[in-house]
Design a protein around this motif. Structure first.
Motif, PDB file in Angstrom:
ATOM      1  N   ALA A 151      30.519  87.728  -0.584  1.00 26.28           N
ATOM      2  CA  ALA A 151      31.365  87.975   0.582  1.00 26.28           C
ATOM      3  C   ALA A 151      32.703  88.527   0.112  1.00 26.28           C
ATOM      4  O   ALA A 151      33.304  89.384   0.767  1.00 26.28           O
ATOM      5  CB  ALA A 151      31.584  86.675   1.353  1.00 26.28           C
ATOM      6  N   ALA A 152      33.166  88.023  -1.007  1.00 23.21           N
ATOM      7  CA  ALA A 152      34.433  88.487  -1.591  1.00 23.21           C
ATOM      8  C   ALA A 152      34.461  88.065  -3.053  1.00 23.21           C
ATOM      9  O   ALA A 152      33.693  87.196  -3.475  1.00 23.21           O
ATOM     10  CB  ALA A 152      35.614  87.872  -0.850  1.00 23.21           C
ATOM     11  N   ILE A 153      35.349  88.692  -3.795  1.00 22.42           N
ATOM     12  CA  ILE A 153      35.482  88.377  -5.219  1.00 22.42           C
ATOM     13  C   ILE A 153      36.897  87.866  -5.474  1.00 22.42           C
ATOM     14  O   ILE A 153      37.872  88.463  -5.011  1.00 22.42           O
ATOM     15  CB  ILE A 153      35.220  89.629  -6.094  1.00 22.42           C
ATOM     16  CG1 ILE A 153      33.818  90.187  -5.799  1.00 22.42           C
ATOM     17  CG2 ILE A 153      35.363  89.294  -7.581  1.00 22.42           C
ATOM     18  CD1 ILE A 153      33.550  91.540  -6.451  1.00 22.42           C
ATOM     19  N   ILE A 154      36.999  86.761  -6.188  1.00 26.71           N
ATOM     20  CA  ILE A 154      38.317  86.253  -6.578  1.00 26.71           C
ATOM     21  C   ILE A 154      38.455  86.485  -8.083  1.00 26.71           C
ATOM     22  O   ILE A 154      37.696  85.919  -8.875  1.00 26.71           O
ATOM     23  CB  ILE A 154      38.470  84.753  -6.242  1.00 26.71           C
ATOM     24  CG1 ILE A 154      38.227  84.512  -4.745  1.00 26.71           C
ATOM     25  CG2 ILE A 154      39.859  84.247  -6.643  1.00 26.71           C
ATOM     26  CD1 ILE A 154      38.247  83.049  -4.329  1.00 26.71           C
ATOM     27  N   ALA A 155      39.395  87.344  -8.458  1.00 27.07           N
ATOM     28  CA  ALA A 155      39.643  87.621  -9.882  1.00 27.07           C
ATOM     29  C   ALA A 155      40.693  86.624 -10.364  1.00 27.07           C
ATOM     30  O   ALA A 155      41.864  86.740 -10.019  1.00 27.07           O
ATOM     31  CB  ALA A 155      40.119  89.058 -10.059  1.00 27.07           C
ATOM     32  N   VAL A 156      40.253  85.628 -11.127  1.00 27.28           N
ATOM     33  CA  VAL A 156      41.146  84.548 -11.551  1.00 27.28           C
ATOM     34  C   VAL A 156      41.722  84.851 -12.934  1.00 27.28           C
ATOM     35  O   VAL A 156      40.974  85.114 -13.881  1.00 27.28           O
ATOM     36  CB  VAL A 156      40.368  83.205 -11.561  1.00 27.28           C
ATOM     37  CG1 VAL A 156      41.145  82.140 -12.298  1.00 27.28           C
ATOM     38  CG2 VAL A 156      40.098  82.738 -10.140  1.00 27.28           C
ATOM     39  N   GLY A 157      43.022  84.820 -13.038  1.00 30.02           N
ATOM     40  CA  GLY A 157      43.691  85.060 -14.316  1.00 30.02           C
ATOM     41  C   GLY A 157      44.056  86.521 -14.485  1.00 30.02           C
ATOM     42  O   GLY A 157      43.463  87.420 -13.853  1.00 30.02           O
ATOM     43  N   THR A 158      45.043  86.767 -15.347  1.00 31.39           N
ATOM     44  CA  THR A 158      45.536  88.137 -15.516  1.00 31.39           C
ATOM     45  C   THR A 158      44.489  89.053 -16.146  1.00 31.39           C
ATOM     46  O   THR A 158      44.477  90.253 -15.884  1.00 31.39           O
ATOM     47  CB  THR A 158      46.845  88.108 -16.329  1.00 31.39           C
ATOM     48  OG1 THR A 158      47.795  87.346 -15.579  1.00 31.39           O
ATOM     49  CG2 THR A 158      47.416  89.493 -16.559  1.00 31.39           C
ATOM     50  N   CYS A 159      43.584  88.496 -16.972  1.00 30.55           N
ATOM     51  CA  CYS A 159      42.550  89.346 -17.583  1.00 30.55           C
ATOM     52  C   CYS A 159      41.644  89.943 -16.509  1.00 30.55           C
ATOM     53  O   CYS A 159      41.331  91.131 -16.536  1.00 30.55           O
ATOM     54  CB  CYS A 159      41.719  88.549 -18.588  1.00 30.55           C
ATOM     55  SG  CYS A 159      42.654  87.991 -20.009  1.00 30.55           S
ATOM     56  N   ALA A 160      41.210  89.101 -15.553  1.00 34.50           N
ATOM     57  CA  ALA A 160      40.332  89.598 -14.490  1.00 34.50           C
ATOM     58  C   ALA A 160      41.121  90.447 -13.493  1.00 34.50           C
ATOM     59  O   ALA A 160      40.623  91.448 -12.986  1.00 34.50           O
ATOM     60  CB  ALA A 160      39.662  88.439 -13.772  1.00 34.50           C
ATOM     61  N   ALA A 161      42.370  90.047 -13.243  1.00 33.85           N
ATOM     62  CA  ALA A 161      43.163  90.731 -12.224  1.00 33.85           C
ATOM     63  C   ALA A 161      43.676  92.087 -12.716  1.00 33.85           C
ATOM     64  O   ALA A 161      43.625  93.073 -11.980  1.00 33.85           O
ATOM     65  CB  ALA A 161      44.329  89.860 -11.785  1.00 33.85           C
TER      66      ALA A 161
END
Lengths: 389, 134
Positions: A151-161
């Motif tokens: 449904a949605a993606i949560i990019a957690v942390g600066t590496c993913a973001a």
């Protein structure tokens, strides 16, 4: 707790009283930065909410983001929120491994297709599929495959973001943030694509999947919980800033909410880590504080049971929740410090016939833009220079 | 004798203070007036306001302790005290590990969490019924 139970039913089954539930809702409102007047609405919504399935993928990361959440000092809130979701796959935390673990992921995807939340920590290496794999599946393929039904993606942390440390110059793995990866590769079919396992009938273009960035190295645990709580409460993602981060936590700069701000306004600065200004708790701007350009909730939410945050402990903000923080020109250089050779700057100023300050600014902006583009490496020399300045 | 609010809240020169203590106490005063005149209740979340080291303690010292103190045990201990200004309550909530999860100033007749909750009353009634039928 069964998947059919509402969160309210599940908490009552665990012996949590209505009073306890309201106390939990008050803490949830606080961590979502919502006014206390919202507590009854949160309670009403959470009571009826059903547990969403969550799949958590860890790519090029240090597990610091998971540690931040699971070792947090307010486990009740995080525990309750995690009991309010169905965390169906997290290869660091789950007991199952190998084929059994991968089966869990595929089952969760199939059963909750189109509804599950996908949490990603770590960046995605595109230089070579073999740089980072899970159960033999490249990070690229696993993200494409799992993003399809999310449904949605949560990019957690600066590496993913934003790519984070793996993305820092010279970026040997050609790391990408989740958003950058999806834009570049989102219309490709993963090599592992199988129709019957995921319930998909057609290849899915995931280029425009909604992504919420929860940046920080690591992110503040309650910020991770707050985003999950918001989704649980309102069934949608919160309002985001221009970098895709929730406004509730990233809407103000560290500088805006810093208790040392009055010293900045009065021009009272620490010039070294042990001078009189440092002892009196004056502003750390000259020691390289990135608070003015960093957006995060550290100054109010704080760390370690709300005890403190880096600036309160006497260390400048590194700007870890911002893109390219690792390549920003030196942790201990003031934002206004020239990033180049001062002699060259003077020549530049004279040649242009402009005031030195204008020239410094122009060269700084040009150098910083170049650094951002090339991710110029911060060397030990930079750190030492910063200490002496 | 009550300490003068300005004396209690003004920062020591050169110390790390946000200057938010006095405005916050004025906010409390406005809310108290609204409670008296319109019956409007207000909750102030202390974690949402930037406060320097020691400033929260200065607020607590200024508001002081009044006649009523309530201890509660619901998902961890909570303490709610009426301050020396009736209608102004300070509440501190901890989790089961004893760690602070919320600090509020509530301007109301009685904080809502102190009242018995209808859902709990209903559950309690069922429990009592079954006990009496044993």
């Amino acid at each position: 707790m069964t998947k059919d139970q509402t969160i309210g039913e599940a908490l009552r089954a665990r012996g949590v009283s209505r009073r306890g539930f309201l106390k939990f809702c008050a803490a949830t409102a606080s961590l979502m930065a919502l006014p206390p007047a919202m507590v009854p609405k949160i309670a009403a919504a959470l009571e009826k909410a059903r547990r969403p399935s969550v799949i958590w993928l860890s790519f090029q990361e240090c597990t610091g983001c998971t540690e931040s959440l699971t070792r947090s000092h307010s486990p009740t809130i995080e525990d309750l929120i995690f009991n309010s979701i169905s965390l169906d796959y997290h290869h660091t935390l789950q007991a199952a491994s190998g084929t059994a673990a991968e089966e869990d992921r595929k089952t969760a995807m199939k059963e909750n297709y189109g509804k599950y939340l996908l949490v990603v920590d770590g960046s995605i290496p595109v230089g070579n599929p073999g740089f980072s794999t899970i159960a033999g599946v490249s990070n690229m393929d696993m993200l494409l495959e799992t993003a399809a039904g999310a449904a949605a993606i949560i990019a957690v942390g600066t590496c993913a973001a934003f790519g984070g440390i793996p993305y820092a110059d010279p970026n040997p793995t050609k790391a990408r943030s989740v958003t950058a990866f999806l834009k570049e590769y989102g219309n490709r079919l993963p090599n592992t694509f199988t129709v019957d396992e995921t319930g998909q009938t057609d290849p899915v273009d995931v280029t425009n999947k909604p992504v919420i960035n929860v940046s920080g190295c690591p992110p503040i645990p309650v910020v991770i919980s707050g985003v999950l709580a918001h989704f649980l409460t309102f069934g949608k993602l919160p309002e985001l800033d221009s970098l895709g981060r929730p406004m509730a936590f990233y809407g103000k700069s560290i500088h805006d909410r810093c208790y040392r701000r009055p010293f900045y306004d009065k021009g009272l600065f620490a010039n070294s880590f042990d001078d009189e200004g440092a002892k009196k708790g004056w502003c750390l701007y000259k020691l390289g504080c990135k608070g003015p350009t960093t957006y995060n909730a550290c100054a109010t939410t704080k760390w370690n049971e709300g005890t403190s945050f880096p600036i309160q402990s006497g260390h400048p903000c590194l700007g870890c929740s911002e893109p390219d923080f690792w390549d920003g020109g030196g942790f201990y250089k003031a934002l206004s410090t020239p990033t180049g050779d001062i002699t060259r700057t003077a020549v530049y100023a004279i040649g242009a016939g402009a005031a030195a300050g204008v020239a410094l600014g122009a060269l700084n902006r040009s150098k910083r833009a170049h650094m951002r583009k090339t991710h110029s490496k911060v060397g030990i020399d930079d750190l030492e220079k910063g200490d002496k300045s | 004798m009550l300490p003068h609010i300005d004396d209690a809240c003004h920062s020591v020169p050169g110390s790390a203070a946000t200057g938010n203590v006095i405005p916050l106490l004025h906010e409390v005063r406005h809310a108290l007036q609204a409670l008296l005149e319109q019956g409007a209740e207000t909750v102030i979340d202390l974690r949402a306001i930037p406060l320097g080291p020691g400033e929260e303690e200065r607020i607590a010292e200024t508001l002081g302790r009044g006649e009523v103190q309530v201890s509660m045990s619901a998902l961890g201990p909570s303490e709610l005290i009426e301050t020396r200004y009736p209608g102004v309550w300070m509440s501190l909530h901890r989790n089961q590990e004893g760690e602070v999860i919320g600090r509020y100033i509530e301007i109301c007749l009685v904080p809502s969490l102190v009242r018995s909750q209808e859902a709990d009353i209903r559950y309690g009634l069922q429990e009592l019924d079954s006990r009496l039928q044993e």
